[in-house]
Design a protein around this motif. Structure first.
Motif, PDB file in Angstrom:
ATOM      1  N   THR A 182      37.809  33.765  39.875  1.00 39.14           N
ATOM      2  CA  THR A 182      38.206  33.082  41.496  1.00 39.14           C
ATOM      3  C   THR A 182      39.739  32.462  41.061  1.00 39.14           C
ATOM      4  O   THR A 182      39.105  31.173  40.100  1.00 39.14           O
ATOM      5  N   PRO A 183      40.732  32.203  41.871  1.00 38.68           N
ATOM      6  CA  PRO A 183      41.172  31.098  42.028  1.00 38.68           C
ATOM      7  C   PRO A 183      40.882  29.876  42.600  1.00 38.68           C
ATOM      8  O   PRO A 183      39.575  29.447  42.951  1.00 38.68           O
ATOM      9  N   PRO A 184      40.804  29.049  41.391  1.00 36.33           N
ATOM     10  CA  PRO A 184      42.204  28.775  41.346  1.00 36.33           C
ATOM     11  C   PRO A 184      42.246  28.875  39.237  1.00 36.33           C
ATOM     12  O   PRO A 184      43.236  28.729  38.906  1.00 36.33           O
ATOM     13  N   ALA A 185      40.951  29.048  39.095  1.00 40.77           N
ATOM     14  CA  ALA A 185      40.655  29.075  37.523  1.00 40.77           C
ATOM     15  C   ALA A 185      41.674  30.342  37.350  1.00 40.77           C
ATOM     16  O   ALA A 185      41.642  30.427  35.917  1.00 40.77           O
ATOM     17  N   ASN A 186      40.981  31.114  37.646  1.00 38.11           N
ATOM     18  CA  ASN A 186      42.096  32.463  37.053  1.00 38.11           C
ATOM     19  C   ASN A 186      43.077  32.863  37.048  1.00 38.11           C
ATOM     20  O   ASN A 186      43.544  33.530  36.098  1.00 38.11           O
ATOM     21  N   LYS A 187      43.514  32.121  38.036  1.00 39.65           N
ATOM     22  CA  LYS A 187      44.969  32.343  37.896  1.00 39.65           C
ATOM     23  C   LYS A 187      46.133  31.134  36.754  1.00 39.65           C
ATOM     24  O   LYS A 187      47.053  31.507  36.370  1.00 39.65           O
ATOM     25  N   ILE A 188      44.600  29.935  36.361  1.00 43.84           N
ATOM     26  CA  ILE A 188      45.597  29.387  35.193  1.00 43.84           C
ATOM     27  C   ILE A 188      45.082  30.021  33.955  1.00 43.84           C
ATOM     28  O   ILE A 188      46.018  29.792  33.336  1.00 43.84           O
ATOM     29  N   LEU A 189      44.312  30.363  33.527  1.00 39.16           N
ATOM     30  CA  LEU A 189      43.864  31.263  32.155  1.00 39.16           C
ATOM     31  C   LEU A 189      43.968  32.099  32.185  1.00 39.16           C
ATOM     32  O   LEU A 189      44.432  32.115  31.296  1.00 39.16           O
ATOM     33  N   TYR A 206      42.699  39.604  46.700  1.00 42.96           N
ATOM     34  CA  TYR A 206      40.958  39.283  47.114  1.00 42.96           C
ATOM     35  C   TYR A 206      41.185  37.915  48.296  1.00 42.96           C
ATOM     36  O   TYR A 206      40.211  37.706  49.165  1.00 42.96           O
ATOM     37  N   PRO A 207      41.648  37.258  47.235  1.00 42.61           N
ATOM     38  CA  PRO A 207      42.109  35.654  48.173  1.00 42.61           C
ATOM     39  C   PRO A 207      42.586  36.310  49.965  1.00 42.61           C
ATOM     40  O   PRO A 207      42.326  35.644  50.634  1.00 42.61           O
ATOM     41  N   VAL A 210      40.803  39.430  56.825  1.00 37.82           N
ATOM     42  CA  VAL A 210      39.767  40.616  56.570  1.00 37.82           C
ATOM     43  C   VAL A 210      38.515  39.679  57.624  1.00 37.82           C
ATOM     44  O   VAL A 210      38.034  38.754  56.678  1.00 37.82           O
ATOM     45  N   ASP A 211      38.256  40.113  58.379  1.00 34.68           N
ATOM     46  CA  ASP A 211      37.306  40.198  59.200  1.00 34.68           C
ATOM     47  C   ASP A 211      36.377  40.420  57.738  1.00 34.68           C
ATOM     48  O   ASP A 211      35.887  41.645  57.625  1.00 34.68           O
ATOM     49  N   ASP A 212      35.098  39.782  57.768  1.00 37.98           N
ATOM     50  CA  ASP A 212      33.909  38.924  57.037  1.00 37.98           C
ATOM     51  C   ASP A 212      34.431  39.310  55.417  1.00 37.98           C
ATOM     52  O   ASP A 212      34.058  40.483  54.185  1.00 37.98           O
ATOM     53  N   GLY A 213      36.064  39.120  55.557  1.00 38.03           N
ATOM     54  CA  GLY A 213      36.898  39.220  53.721  1.00 38.03           C
ATOM     55  C   GLY A 213      35.852  38.395  52.884  1.00 38.03           C
ATOM     56  O   GLY A 213      36.424  39.088  51.801  1.00 38.03           O
ATOM     57  N   ASP A 214      35.144  37.676  52.959  1.00 42.18           N
ATOM     58  CA  ASP A 214      34.731  37.021  52.283  1.00 42.18           C
ATOM     59  C   ASP A 214      33.628  37.788  51.382  1.00 42.18           C
ATOM     60  O   ASP A 214      33.328  38.202  49.978  1.00 42.18           O
ATOM     61  N   ASP A 215      33.252  38.835  52.395  1.00 41.24           N
ATOM     62  CA  ASP A 215      31.895  39.385  51.861  1.00 41.24           C
ATOM     63  C   ASP A 215      32.372  40.686  50.973  1.00 41.24           C
ATOM     64  O   ASP A 215      31.696  40.949  49.560  1.00 41.24           O
ATOM     65  N   LEU A 216      33.229  40.828  51.487  1.00 39.55           N
ATOM     66  CA  LEU A 216      34.352  42.356  51.142  1.00 39.55           C
ATOM     67  C   LEU A 216      34.534  41.549  49.671  1.00 39.55           C
ATOM     68  O   LEU A 216      34.664  42.551  48.923  1.00 39.55           O
ATOM     69  N   ALA A 217      35.577  40.621  49.132  1.00 38.45           N
ATOM     70  CA  ALA A 217      36.013  40.456  48.351  1.00 38.45           C
ATOM     71  C   ALA A 217      35.166  40.127  47.297  1.00 38.45           C
ATOM     72  O   ALA A 217      34.733  40.693  46.094  1.00 38.45           O
ATOM     73  N   ASP A 218      33.817  39.897  47.278  1.00 40.02           N
ATOM     74  CA  ASP A 218      32.552  39.167  47.089  1.00 40.02           C
ATOM     75  C   ASP A 218      31.642  40.612  46.403  1.00 40.02           C
ATOM     76  O   ASP A 218      31.485  40.796  45.554  1.00 40.02           O
TER      77      ASP A 218
END
Length: 187
Positions: free
Chosen positions: A159-166, A58-59, A65-73
């Motif tokens: 979402t990163p970075p917290a998910n990659k840390i925890l 998703y990052p 990707v166009d409209d990638g924020d909406d798609l990832a959300d």
């Protein structure tokens, strides 16, 4: 768990594995205790898969990707709903009507999510990323799945970075719990 290939091949193989687990669960009689074991394996695979997508796929979608924020959300919101159902499923036993209802609800949600990824998101990603980038992303996803939690944690960051840390710490605790309980063993 780890299949090889680029990120699209890896995640598509995960999707087929999850489809097969749903089929196995549905093929058994309602009160069969093996359904619980299969539901635990299903949970393990879905959680690992989701965590890896949230850490790396998703990052990349957001960035390229166009409209990638909406798609990832949208994808992350679908993961959150699946994780909520998986958490509820942990307390259910085969033969309990809620177990069957949750399996059906999960299958419907996961099938819709998979369809969206395979028919919309993956082709969009393939258009904007090189083969090398997709292969590198596949390696990152495989590595993330090895350290990912194996149990649902609906309140954990997605979402990163917290998910990659925890996530690796939660994954270590989950794998220890799984080892001590025998949960997720194939046999």
């Amino acid at each position: 768990m780890a299949h090889g290939g680029d990120v699209i091949q890896e995640l598509t193989a995960d999707h087929r594995e999850v489809d097969a687990l749903f089929e196995q669960i549905e093929a058994l009689p309602a009160a069969d205790p093996q359904r619980r074991e299969l539901a635990d394996r299903l949970t393990l695979e879905l959680v690992r898969h989701s965590v890896a997508e949230e850490q790396y796929l998703y990052p990349t979608v957001r960035r390229y990707v166009d409209d990638g924020d909406d798609l990832a959300d949208e994808e992350i919101a679908e993961h959150a709903e699946v994780e909520r159902m998986l958490k509820e499923l942990e307390d259910c036993r085969p033969g309990d009507g809620r177990f069957d209802a949750l399996i059906t609800e999960l299958k419907n949600s996961v099938t819709a999510h998979v369809s969206g990824e395979e028919n919309r998101l993956f082709p969009m990603l393939a258009e904007v990323c090189s083969g090398t980038a997709l292969a590198d992303l596949g390696e990152k996803v495989r590595a993330a799945k090895k350290n990912a939690p194996t149990r649902p944690h609906p309140s954990a960051p997605d979402t990163p970075p917290a998910n990659k840390i925890l996530a690796p710490g939660a994954g270590m605790v989950d794998r220890l719990r799984d080892m001590l309980s025998g949960r997720g063993k194939q046999g």
